[in-house]
Motif scaffolding. Structure first.
Motif, PDB file in Angstrom:
ATOM      1  N   ARG A  50      29.567   1.070  -5.032  1.00 32.46           N
ATOM      2  CA  ARG A  50      29.073   2.003  -4.023  1.00 32.46           C
ATOM      3  C   ARG A  50      28.140   1.531  -2.957  1.00 32.46           C
ATOM      4  O   ARG A  50      28.030   0.313  -3.006  1.00 32.46           O
ATOM      5  N   ASP A  51      27.534   2.512  -2.113  1.00 27.14           N
ATOM      6  CA  ASP A  51      26.763   2.115  -0.986  1.00 27.14           C
ATOM      7  C   ASP A  51      25.415   2.142  -1.449  1.00 27.14           C
ATOM      8  O   ASP A  51      25.148   3.237  -2.002  1.00 27.14           O
ATOM      9  N   PHE A  52      24.485   1.138  -0.838  1.00 27.28           N
ATOM     10  CA  PHE A  52      23.093   1.403  -1.187  1.00 27.28           C
ATOM     11  C   PHE A  52      22.397   1.353  -0.018  1.00 27.28           C
ATOM     12  O   PHE A  52      22.526   1.007   1.213  1.00 27.28           O
ATOM     13  N   ARG A  53      21.204   2.027   0.000  1.00 29.77           N
ATOM     14  CA  ARG A  53      20.134   2.178   1.042  1.00 29.77           C
ATOM     15  C   ARG A  53      19.183   0.882   0.871  1.00 29.77           C
ATOM     16  O   ARG A  53      18.744   0.992  -0.357  1.00 29.77           O
ATOM     17  N   LEU A  54      19.005   0.052   1.779  1.00 23.54           N
ATOM     18  CA  LEU A  54      18.094  -0.965   1.550  1.00 23.54           C
ATOM     19  C   LEU A  54      16.561  -0.405   2.015  1.00 23.54           C
ATOM     20  O   LEU A  54      16.518   0.016   3.258  1.00 23.54           O
ATOM     21  N   GLN A  55      15.481  -0.891   1.162  1.00 27.45           N
ATOM     22  CA  GLN A  55      14.357  -0.526   1.578  1.00 27.45           C
ATOM     23  C   GLN A  55      13.474  -1.843   1.942  1.00 27.45           C
ATOM     24  O   GLN A  55      13.430  -2.687   0.878  1.00 27.45           O
ATOM     25  N   PRO A  56      12.883  -2.087   3.108  1.00 25.70           N
ATOM     26  CA  PRO A  56      12.318  -3.331   3.304  1.00 25.70           C
ATOM     27  C   PRO A  56      10.984  -3.433   2.824  1.00 25.70           C
ATOM     28  O   PRO A  56      10.305  -2.296   2.664  1.00 25.70           O
TER      29      PRO A  56
ATOM     30  N   GLY B 282       0.833  -1.208   0.015  1.00 23.10           N
ATOM     31  CA  GLY B 282       0.134  -0.006   0.138  1.00 23.10           C
ATOM     32  C   GLY B 282       0.769   1.230  -0.120  1.00 23.10           C
ATOM     33  O   GLY B 282       0.308   2.462  -0.067  1.00 23.10           O
ATOM     34  N   GLU B 283       2.186   1.022  -0.155  1.00 18.21           N
ATOM     35  CA  GLU B 283       2.949   2.363   0.072  1.00 18.21           C
ATOM     36  C   GLU B 283       3.919   2.431  -1.348  1.00 18.21           C
ATOM     37  O   GLU B 283       4.350   1.448  -1.949  1.00 18.21           O
ATOM     38  N   ILE B 284       4.456   3.589  -1.526  1.00 22.56           N
ATOM     39  CA  ILE B 284       5.537   3.913  -2.129  1.00 22.56           C
ATOM     40  C   ILE B 284       6.680   3.650  -1.512  1.00 22.56           C
ATOM     41  O   ILE B 284       7.208   4.486  -0.832  1.00 22.56           O
ATOM     42  N   LYS B 285       7.521   2.496  -1.953  1.00 18.83           N
ATOM     43  CA  LYS B 285       8.603   2.299  -1.040  1.00 18.83           C
ATOM     44  C   LYS B 285       9.819   2.977  -1.603  1.00 18.83           C
ATOM     45  O   LYS B 285      10.834   3.098  -1.083  1.00 18.83           O
ATOM     46  N   GLY B 286       9.957   3.315  -2.886  1.00 24.23           N
ATOM     47  CA  GLY B 286      10.947   4.064  -3.402  1.00 24.23           C
ATOM     48  C   GLY B 286      10.774   4.705  -4.948  1.00 24.23           C
ATOM     49  O   GLY B 286      10.126   3.871  -5.581  1.00 24.23           O
ATOM     50  N   LEU B 287      11.551   5.697  -5.024  1.00 23.61           N
ATOM     51  CA  LEU B 287      11.552   6.184  -6.639  1.00 23.61           C
ATOM     52  C   LEU B 287      13.047   6.169  -6.857  1.00 23.61           C
ATOM     53  O   LEU B 287      13.959   6.537  -6.269  1.00 23.61           O
TER      54      LEU B 287
END
Length: 654
Positions: free
Chosen positions: A303-309, A119-124
């Motif tokens: 590179r470093d990444f941001r993890l989105q659960p 139900g959410e926009i987890k990332g763009l």
């Protein structure tokens, strides 16, 4: 075209699978309401098919070909409102959707892929490489990821992660991590999917709008397959369809799903109605491939990444959306199979040529039984001699009739040697073996392992001693499947001076001999080869029946080779656990064998594979020809005293 669907009664989640769909929706340019409705309709259809993730094309909410209409604030706002509606859809289906949308930030417009779940926009994820040559003018409207000034955007009442440094991690599936690159990103010199894979992404997504021109279909397919192989990942590619503007270009809607170099599913091109292709990707297999690949393991993420659960939906049991290849060593396509046979024959021949050149040998000795394995070894040897310009009379083919030899196999062996122009010697082992039985006090009427192995060792003694006589090498005839099962007599047919068949599985040997009969030989030789291919597989160590026919069929004792070669590939090449091997075998062979029969032979495979490792620990040299090899100097290292209990215990639970 979609991936093959097969019934399976087991829990697909336990097999390490994740169901992915790629969609090309029917579209109207700049008609957000129409596009939204079609996206939701197609998403519902995918949900009914059990899809856990559905990928849509680049800028699918507006259409890729809106051109200067992208500057219209009304269009941008409508696209974001539609995006929130699509995100809301995922709350009710527990499915992940990835859609393309234009997004404004800090006075710049970005071409983004939106990851929607729960139900959410987890990332763009904004596009990095914007093509601006030939037919492309994207830099007129959009800015690259490199122009991004913030890590989050406010959409509605939520802060949404924003950037190409996002990876999406399934909380309930540790091995499932997802990376996204947009269209041209995947065609660039240094695609973002490479660093994403090194950072753990096992599923790579590419929402795209790829116009069609001559030759591009094959190039696109090759690119997607190659990138999945290079990254040891699954790669889903969803492309815009022919409803995009045709002012100067035509879009075909060619969407694909690949896995480690293999195309699993793809849509039909040039269809004006919505298209959907679905496949189950094997993330567990991909993780296993990466663990064994030292090049991958030693590479460092750039590179470093941001993890989105996010939470992945469960994969429902019932249908498997991927083909299970029944003969992993034998391509079903005639042309591909012939090409593989040609290449393997070249590998075998070249390996033997090198050994003959190195040793200076102009003589070789080979035991010729009239069976498939010794026939293939002889054909390889003949071609090696021809390429070296050596007289075929330097090949000493010895047929050694014993207690179980039939007239058919002996006749084929003798006739084959004569037609090929090799030296033929007929040396009966009957008297020698009977004398040996007398020496060790064995009753010849007792047809036990001593009765059988004494014949095999006597034959090897003859071969070795004749090789000493002529100053040559003994050519081994045993194949890969026999090595896996230990179906060879230790220091008997187990031993030679160069084993040309050691990398060839049994299910492929017959096709190699058939190919040789068609492509490399002719006349009466081809006819003899055809009869050899039609002869049942047997070691011929027990006396024939009353009619003189073979009385000892290998597959009745050790099991069907088509099953064992299937097991071998899954266990050694893919390192699958017993539960998964059994489930896949039931999919591949369920119409021919019952669950109990498959389970029984799988248990036998594990027992023999573990207990017979000591025979593989001292193998003669021989060429590797495929992705499975058992040489202790190469692909397979295993202690001879490893126990099989842990593997059998999982089978016992079934």
């Amino acid at each position: 075209m979609t991936a093959t669907t097969q019934s399976v009664s087991r829990d697909l989640n336990a097999l390490g699978l994740f169901r992915v769909g790629v969609a090309t929706p029917e579209l109207k340019i700049a008609d957000i309401d129409f596009n939204l409705a079609e996206i939701l309709r197609l998403a519902s259809r995918a949900a009914e098919a059990g899809c856990q993730l559905l990928l849509f094309p680049e800028l699918c909410l507006t259409g890729y070909t809106c051109a200067d209409l992208f500057f219209q604030k009304h269009l941008q706002q409508g696209a974001l409102q539609a995006l929130e509606t699509v995100a809301g859809f995922t709350a009710g289906t527990d499915m992940v959707l990835v859609v393309g949308v234009p997004v404004s930030s800090a006075g710049r417009l970005f071409n983004c892929a939106a990851f929607l779940a729960g139900g959410e926009i987890k990332g763009l994820v904004p596009k990095t490489y914007l093509p601006n040559s030939g037919e492309f003018y994207e830099q007129r409207w959009f800015c690259s990821e490199w122009s991004r000034t913030c890590a989050e955007l406010t959409i509605g009442s939520r802060q949404v992660p924003f950037g190409s440094d996002l990876l999406f991690q399934a909380e309930n599936i540790p091995e499932l991590r997802i990376g996204i690159e947009v269209c041209e990103d995947g065609w660039s010199v240094a695609p973002p999917s490479g660093p994403q894979a090194l950072a753990g992404a096992t599923l790579l997504l590419n929402p795209s709008a790829s116009p069609e021109i001559l030759g591009k279909e094959a190039y696109r397919r090759a690119l997607v397959a190659a990138q999945s192989a290079r990254c040891l990942a699954a790669y889903a590619y969803a492309s815009a369809g022919p409803n995009e503007s045709s002012t100067d270009l035509v879009f075909s809607g060619h969407s694909l799903i690949a896995e480690n170099g293999r195309i699993l599913a793809e849509t039909e091109r040039y269809q004006f109605t919505s298209q959907l292709a679905v496949a189950d990707i094997d993330y567990a297999m991909l993780c296993g491939e990466r663990q064994r690949n030292t090049t991958f393991g030693n590479a460092q993420p750039e590179r470093d990444f941001r993890l989105q659960p996010f939470r992945a939906a469960a994969l429902s049991a019932g249908q498997l959306c991927r083909s299970v290849v029944r003969t992993p060593f034998v391509p079903p396509d005639d042309g591909e199979r012939a090409e593989r046979c040609r290449e393997i024959f070249q590998l075998q021949t070249s390996g033997l040529i090198k050994r003959l050149k190195h040793t200076g040998s102009r003589q070789v000795v080979i035991g010729l039984s009239g069976g498939l394995d010794s026939t293939l070894a002889l054909l390889v040897t003949v071609k090696a001699f021809d390429r070296l310009g050596l007289d075929r009379q330097g090949i000493v083919a010895i047929t050694m009739p014993g207690f179980g030899t039939t007239a058919r196999t002996r006749g084929n062996a003798e006739e084959l040697a004569r037609h090929l122009g090799t030296e033929l010697r007929i040396i009966s082992i009957d008297a020698a073996v009977r004398g040996h039985f007398n020496d060790i006090g064995h009753d010849p009427a007792t047809h036990d392992v001593t009765f059988e192995n004494s014949q095999a060792r006597e034959r090897t003694q003859v071969l070795m001693d004749v090789a000493n006589q002529v100053g040559g090498l003994v050519i081994g005839t045993g194949d890969l499947s026999e090595l896996a099962l230990g179906w060879c007599t230790y220091n008997g047919d187990h031993m030679s001076m160069y084993a040309v068949n050691s990398g060839v599985p049994k299910t492929l040997v017959r096709y190699l001999v058939e190919w040789c009969a068609r492509e490399e030989f002719s006349g009466r030789t081809s006819a003899v080869l055809a009869d050899i291919c039609a002869t049942p597989v047997s070691p011929e160590l027990l006396p024939p029946d009353a009619e003189g026919r073979i009385n000892q069929l290998t597959e009745e004792v050790v099991g069907p080779y088509e099953l064992h070669d299937f097991f071998l590939y899954q266990v050694v090449r893919l390192h699958f656990p017993p539960l998964k091997v059994l489930a896949l075998a039931e999919l591949a062979f369920g119409e021919d064998y019952s669950h109990e029969v498959i389970l029984g032979w799988l248990r036998k495979f594990y027992q023999r594979f573990f207990s017979q490792q000591f025979k593989r620990s001292c193998l003669p040299d021989g060429p590797k020809v495929g992705s499975v090899a058992l040489s202790p100097r190469g692909d397979w290292r295993m202690p001879s005293d490893a126990t099989v209990t842990w593997w059998l215990s999982q089978l016992e639970e079934l």
